[in-house]
Design an enzyme around this catalytic site. Structure first.
Site, PDB file in Angstrom:
ATOM      1  N   ASP A 184      25.483  13.049 -16.006  1.00 25.21           N
ATOM      2  CA  ASP A 184      25.956  14.031 -16.981  1.00 25.21           C
ATOM      3  C   ASP A 184      25.910  13.447 -18.391  1.00 25.21           C
ATOM      4  OD1 ASP A 184      27.463  16.528 -17.768  1.00 25.21           O
ATOM      5  OD2 ASP A 184      28.978  15.030 -18.273  1.00 25.21           O
ATOM      6  N   GLU A 203      22.063  16.103 -11.849  1.00 15.61           N
ATOM      7  CA  GLU A 203      22.613  15.063 -12.729  1.00 15.61           C
ATOM      8  C   GLU A 203      22.579  13.706 -12.036  1.00 15.61           C
ATOM      9  OE1 GLU A 203      25.670  17.861 -15.328  1.00 15.61           O
ATOM     10  OE2 GLU A 203      26.425  16.784 -13.578  1.00 15.61           O
TER      11      GLU A 203
END
Length: 228
Positions: free
Chosen positions: A49, A121
């Site tokens: 992320d 991610e």
């Protein structure tokens, strides 16, 4: 370790050959099947992320050197939000190779936006740990490139735009309520209604409550714009 055929195929679609194949296996392993000897992808998702955010911030600054922070922020949010990550995951067939526990398998985990977005991610972080930031940047720009070029100058999501519309007219924030649910447990469809204090409403149906809320807000915004 050697990658299975499905992970070798994913590696090819990603365009990155892993020197540490165990990182890719970990990136596609959901917590529902993770064990002490088979780590899941949660820690990688946390790192990915942040890597995605840095790459996207750099890309947006380079794409529009004159843009102010207030203009860049909604574009950034549109490109890194979970729905966008899930869309990219679908494009590379990530759902097909996810390692899931039986409960997630039975409830359609391969199609869930949250699982797909988190796994995407995690894959970014796996590339970062395998080959460094430049390799991770190249992956993100390759997979997100068309989206970066096409992001709207004002890319605020529909719920945010509708809330700003309401607040600008002295109203409280819109209210969202689930009005229906259909379909099998592994692929539910949610119907959500958005209501303004002035009485205007709109409904939408989608495979997750979050997407249905966005669609309902977008439908109401479009109607309000048409009515002037």
């Amino acid at each position: 370790m050697r990658l299975s055929a499905d992970l070798l195929a994913l590696q090819g679609r990603l365009g990155h050959r892993f020197r540490q194949p165990d990182l890719l296996l970990r990136a596609v392993t959901h917590a529902s099947i993770g064990t002490a000897t088979r780590p899941d992808n949660q820690r990688l998702e946390f790192l990915g992320d942040r890597v995605l955010g840095l790459v996207m911030a750099e890309a947006l600054l380079a794409a529009d050197p004159q843009a102010r922070e207030g203009q860049l922020a909604p574009r950034f949010n549109a490109l890194v939000r979970k729905e966008t990550c899930a869309d990219v995951a679908r494009e590379v067939g990530l759902g097909e190779v996810l390692k899931l526990g039986r409960s997630e398998m039975l409830t359609g985990g391969r199609r869930k936006e949250a699982l797909l977005g988190d796994a995407m991610e995690a894959v970014i972080a796996a590339v970062y740990q395998d080959a460094g930031f430049e390799a991770a940047r190249a992956l993100v720009l390759r997979l997100w490139g068309a989206r970066i070029a096409a992001v709207e100058p004002d890319a605020r999501d529909a719920k945010t735009s509708l809330q700003e519309w309401a607040q600008g007219r002295g109203m409280p924030p819109p209210a969202y309520e689930e009005t229906g649910r259909s379909g099998p447990d592994h692929a539910p469809q949610f119907t959500v209604r958005v209501v303004l204090a002035s009485g205007e409403t709109a409904e939408a149906t989608a495979g997750s409550k979050r997407v249905a809320e966005q669609a309902a807000a977008r439908a109401l915004l479009e109607r309000l714009e048409r009515e002037g």
